[in-house]
Design a protein around this motif. Structure first.
Motif, PDB file in Angstrom:
ATOM      1  N   LEU A  19       6.017   5.644   3.023  1.00 42.98           N
ATOM      2  CA  LEU A  19       5.034   6.614   3.496  1.00 42.98           C
ATOM      3  C   LEU A  19       4.592   6.367   4.932  1.00 42.98           C
ATOM      4  O   LEU A  19       3.907   7.197   5.525  1.00 42.98           O
ATOM      5  CB  LEU A  19       3.806   6.595   2.573  1.00 42.98           C
ATOM      6  N   GLY A  20       4.967   5.217   5.477  1.00 43.43           N
ATOM      7  CA  GLY A  20       4.580   4.889   6.839  1.00 43.43           C
ATOM      8  C   GLY A  20       3.150   4.381   6.957  1.00 43.43           C
ATOM      9  O   GLY A  20       2.595   4.333   8.054  1.00 43.43           O
ATOM     10  N   SER A  21       2.560   3.987   5.829  1.00 48.62           N
ATOM     11  CA  SER A  21       1.179   3.497   5.873  1.00 48.62           C
ATOM     12  C   SER A  21       1.125   1.970   5.832  1.00 48.62           C
ATOM     13  O   SER A  21       0.062   1.379   5.673  1.00 48.62           O
ATOM     14  CB  SER A  21       0.368   4.073   4.705  1.00 48.62           C
ATOM     15  N   GLY A  22       2.263   1.353   5.964  1.00 49.77           N
ATOM     16  CA  GLY A  22       2.377  -0.095   5.948  1.00 49.77           C
ATOM     17  C   GLY A  22       3.846  -0.461   5.922  1.00 49.77           C
ATOM     18  O   GLY A  22       4.714   0.417   5.967  1.00 49.77           O
ATOM     19  N   ASP A  23       4.144  -1.748   5.786  1.00 52.10           N
ATOM     20  CA  ASP A  23       5.553  -2.137   5.791  1.00 52.10           C
ATOM     21  C   ASP A  23       5.955  -2.935   4.553  1.00 52.10           C
ATOM     22  O   ASP A  23       6.980  -3.609   4.557  1.00 52.10           O
ATOM     23  CB  ASP A  23       5.914  -2.889   7.073  1.00 52.10           C
ATOM     24  N   PRO A  25       6.844  -2.977   0.311  1.00 53.89           N
ATOM     25  CA  PRO A  25       7.344  -2.104  -0.757  1.00 53.89           C
ATOM     26  C   PRO A  25       6.435  -2.131  -1.988  1.00 53.89           C
ATOM     27  O   PRO A  25       6.842  -2.497  -3.091  1.00 53.89           O
ATOM     28  CB  PRO A  25       8.726  -2.691  -1.059  1.00 53.89           C
ATOM     29  N   VAL A  26       5.166  -1.729  -1.788  1.00 55.87           N
ATOM     30  CA  VAL A  26       4.178  -1.618  -2.864  1.00 55.87           C
ATOM     31  C   VAL A  26       3.555  -0.235  -2.785  1.00 55.87           C
ATOM     32  O   VAL A  26       3.660   0.449  -1.753  1.00 55.87           O
ATOM     33  CB  VAL A  26       3.078  -2.705  -2.760  1.00 55.87           C
ATOM     34  N   LEU A  27       2.889   0.182  -3.852  1.00 52.72           N
ATOM     35  CA  LEU A  27       2.251   1.498  -3.881  1.00 52.72           C
ATOM     36  C   LEU A  27       1.385   1.692  -2.639  1.00 52.72           C
ATOM     37  O   LEU A  27       0.507   0.883  -2.346  1.00 52.72           O
ATOM     38  CB  LEU A  27       1.393   1.634  -5.146  1.00 52.72           C
ATOM     39  N   GLY A  28       1.658   2.775  -1.916  1.00 58.13           N
ATOM     40  CA  GLY A  28       0.911   3.079  -0.696  1.00 58.13           C
ATOM     41  C   GLY A  28      -0.429   3.721  -1.004  1.00 58.13           C
ATOM     42  O   GLY A  28      -0.560   4.507  -1.945  1.00 58.13           O
ATOM     43  N   THR A  29      -1.413   3.402  -0.197  1.00 58.52           N
ATOM     44  CA  THR A  29      -2.746   3.966  -0.376  1.00 58.52           C
ATOM     45  C   THR A  29      -2.744   5.491  -0.354  1.00 58.52           C
ATOM     46  O   THR A  29      -3.401   6.109  -1.204  1.00 58.52           O
ATOM     47  CB  THR A  29      -3.714   3.393   0.680  1.00 58.52           C
ATOM     48  N   PRO A  30      -2.008   6.154   0.551  1.00 56.97           N
ATOM     49  CA  PRO A  30      -2.006   7.622   0.519  1.00 56.97           C
ATOM     50  C   PRO A  30      -1.503   8.182  -0.816  1.00 56.97           C
ATOM     51  O   PRO A  30      -2.020   9.188  -1.304  1.00 56.97           O
ATOM     52  CB  PRO A  30      -1.059   8.016   1.661  1.00 56.97           C
ATOM     53  N   ARG A  31      -0.524   7.521  -1.413  1.00 58.09           N
ATOM     54  CA  ARG A  31       0.001   8.008  -2.699  1.00 58.09           C
ATOM     55  C   ARG A  31      -1.005   7.781  -3.818  1.00 58.09           C
ATOM     56  O   ARG A  31      -1.146   8.602  -4.720  1.00 58.09           O
ATOM     57  CB  ARG A  31       1.334   7.311  -3.024  1.00 58.09           C
TER      58      ARG A  31
END
Length: 120
Positions: A19-23, A25-31
């Motif tokens: 998602l481009g919200s970090g680097d 491979p864990v669940l992204g905050t935006p999702r």
């Protein structure tokens, strides 16, 4: 109270890395926030007349615990305040092991869908 829940099985497309919200491979905050919003949409559905929908206007959310790809997260929303068209929900997300992954508050407003889209 009006409530609903939604569940997500985390895939690589749901990660912060994708998602481009970090680097990582864990669940992204935006999702995770989108999952919580899905629960509020489902909870509000029974309050709507024909031609109405809700739009999000405010999100306050804390992402508290990581979730790996392959994990499951369930977000629950409960209507805690209503003032005419304004709906305020508390939201909480838990992983498959019962850990609190995130929590917060989401505000939505009931709108006439056609009138709203006409503003564009």
């Amino acid at each position: 109270m009006t409530s609903a829940q939604t569940t997500l099985h985390v895939t690589p497309a749901d990660t912060a890395e994708a998602l481009g919200s970090g680097d990582l491979p864990v669940l992204g905050t935006p999702r995770l926030i989108a999952l919580a919003e899905q629960a509020t949409v489902a909870a509000a559905a029974g309050l709507l007349a024909d031609g109405q929908t809700t739009v999000g206007t405010r999100v306050r959310f804390d992402h508290l615990y990581p979730t790996r790809v392959g994990g499951t997260v369930t977000a629950a929303a409960e209507l805690t305040h209503r003032d005419d068209r304004l709906l305020r929900f508390t939201v909480a997300a838990h992983d498959g092991d019962g850990r609190l992954v995130g929590e917060g508050e989401i505000t939505r407003v009931i709108v006439d869908a056609k009138r709203f889209m006409a503003k564009l």
